[in-house]
Design a protein around this motif. Structure first.
Motif, PDB file in Angstrom:
ATOM      1  N   SER A  93       0.831  -1.208   0.000  1.00 37.62           N
ATOM      2  CA  SER A  93       0.000   0.000   0.000  1.00 37.62           C
ATOM      3  C   SER A  93       0.861   1.252   0.000  1.00 37.62           C
ATOM      4  CB  SER A  93      -0.926   0.014   1.215  1.00 37.62           C
ATOM      5  OG  SER A  93      -1.874  -1.005   1.112  1.00 37.62           O
ATOM      6  N   ALA A  94       1.882   1.264   0.839  1.00 39.11           N
ATOM      7  CA  ALA A  94       2.763   2.432   0.919  1.00 39.11           C
ATOM      8  C   ALA A  94       3.545   2.621  -0.378  1.00 39.11           C
ATOM      9  CB  ALA A  94       3.719   2.288   2.099  1.00 39.11           C
ATOM     10  N   LEU A  95       4.102   1.539  -0.913  1.00 38.87           N
ATOM     11  CA  LEU A  95       4.859   1.633  -2.157  1.00 38.87           C
ATOM     12  C   LEU A  95       3.962   2.074  -3.312  1.00 38.87           C
ATOM     13  CD1 LEU A  95       7.097  -1.545  -1.834  1.00 38.87           C
ATOM     14  CD2 LEU A  95       7.853   0.834  -1.750  1.00 38.87           C
ATOM     15  N   ARG A  96       2.762   1.516  -3.382  1.00 38.75           N
ATOM     16  CA  ARG A  96       1.819   1.888  -4.438  1.00 38.75           C
ATOM     17  C   ARG A  96       1.467   3.370  -4.334  1.00 38.75           C
ATOM     18  NH1 ARG A  96      -1.037  -0.633  -7.958  1.00 38.75           N
ATOM     19  NH2 ARG A  96      -0.637  -2.692  -7.103  1.00 38.75           N
ATOM     20  N   SER A  97       1.152   3.824  -3.130  1.00 41.03           N
ATOM     21  CA  SER A  97       0.761   5.212  -2.927  1.00 41.03           C
ATOM     22  C   SER A  97       1.871   6.174  -3.360  1.00 41.03           C
ATOM     23  CB  SER A  97       0.400   5.435  -1.459  1.00 41.03           C
ATOM     24  OG  SER A  97       0.040   6.766  -1.248  1.00 41.03           O
ATOM     25  N   LEU A  98       3.117   5.806  -3.083  1.00 43.79           N
ATOM     26  CA  LEU A  98       4.244   6.680  -3.420  1.00 43.79           C
ATOM     27  C   LEU A  98       4.627   6.646  -4.897  1.00 43.79           C
ATOM     28  CD1 LEU A  98       6.607   6.082  -0.378  1.00 43.79           C
ATOM     29  CD2 LEU A  98       5.366   8.180  -0.951  1.00 43.79           C
ATOM     30  N   HIS A  99       4.582   5.467  -5.509  1.00 43.39           N
ATOM     31  CA  HIS A  99       5.149   5.319  -6.852  1.00 43.39           C
ATOM     32  C   HIS A  99       4.137   5.266  -7.992  1.00 43.39           C
ATOM     33  CE1 HIS A  99       9.119   4.892  -5.202  1.00 43.39           C
ATOM     34  NE2 HIS A  99       8.690   3.959  -4.382  1.00 43.39           N
ATOM     35  N   GLU A 100       2.898   4.909  -7.701  1.00 43.55           N
ATOM     36  CA  GLU A 100       1.927   4.754  -8.777  1.00 43.55           C
ATOM     37  C   GLU A 100       1.727   6.029  -9.613  1.00 43.55           C
ATOM     38  OE1 GLU A 100      -1.684   1.998  -8.588  1.00 43.55           O
ATOM     39  OE2 GLU A 100      -2.601   4.002  -8.607  1.00 43.55           O
ATOM     40  N   PRO A 101       1.689   7.217  -9.015  1.00 39.97           N
ATOM     41  CA  PRO A 101       1.508   8.419  -9.862  1.00 39.97           C
ATOM     42  C   PRO A 101       2.601   8.571 -10.926  1.00 39.97           C
ATOM     43  CG  PRO A 101       1.097   8.967  -7.574  1.00 39.97           C
ATOM     44  CD  PRO A 101       1.668   7.573  -7.583  1.00 39.97           C
ATOM     45  N   ASP A 102       3.843   8.320 -10.565  1.00 42.28           N
ATOM     46  CA  ASP A 102       4.938   8.448 -11.531  1.00 42.28           C
ATOM     47  C   ASP A 102       4.875   7.353 -12.594  1.00 42.28           C
ATOM     48  OD1 ASP A 102       5.986  10.679 -10.225  1.00 42.28           O
ATOM     49  OD2 ASP A 102       7.255   9.456  -8.923  1.00 42.28           O
TER      50      ASP A 102
END
Length: 189
Positions: A93-102
């Motif tokens: 969840s944390a990784l997705r939240s941080l990296h998904e926009p880029d």
């Protein structure tokens, strides 16, 4: 579509091909559909106070429900059963939240390069190596989304019964595979 070829010129390496109007229409439609799915996913991200304070973009923390998007935006971490972090859904969840926009931004940008360099009515296509990289990314994303929708796996035959409603779509999938392979070979020759 013609096989991709290399052309060295005074302005540098170019990759070229040619596509008829029907092929261009199909490819534009597929790339547009995939970039639309990705853009919708980006817009569905919740508003975040941290973003307002820091300017740091955050995205969705939950994986997509749509199987095509789940294939394009897979989990970042897969735990081995029995490992200490096996129950750490919060890590993904944390990784997705941080990296998904880029990731979404890069995928949409690659799709935009295809749409910008592909003549709407078909015709000659001339790409720089950077544009060719974007084409490879976008073609791969379209193939992943289409393959997921069709249920393509290692056991899928090369040809389906002509009465199978997936048959024409599988032909498009194979065409995309050929196009991607041809472009990659031209880039590496």
């Amino acid at each position: 579509m013609r096989k991709w070829s290399r052309k060295n010129s005074l302005s540098g390496l170019k990759l070229r091909s040619e596509m008829d109007a029907r092929e261009a229409e199909v490819l534009r439609s597929l790339v547009g559909a995939v970039t639309g799915l990705l853009a919708d996913r980006a817009r569905s991200a919740p508003e975040d106070d941290l973003t307002a304070l820091t300017g740091l973009r955050t995205g969705n923390s939950n994986p997509p429900d749509d199987p095509r998007l789940a294939r394009l935006l897979p989990e970042f971490h897969r735990s081995e059963p029995g490992s200490p972090d096996a129950d750490r859904a919060d890590l993904n969840s944390a990784l997705r939240s941080l990296h998904e926009p880029d990731i979404i931004e890069a995928k949409v940008a690659a799709g935009s390069v295809v749409l910008d360099t592909l003549p709407a009515q078909g015709g000659k296509i001339l790409l720089t190596p950077e544009q060719a990289d974007a084409w490879l990314i976008a073609l791969n994303d379209v193939r992943l989304a289409l393959g997921t929708a069709l249920g393509v796996d290692a056991d899928t035959p090369d040809h389906l019964d002509p009465h199978d409603p997936r048959a024409p779509h599988l032909d498009v999938y194979h065409w995309l595979t050929w196009m991607q392979d041809s472009l990659l070979q031209a880039m590496n020759s």
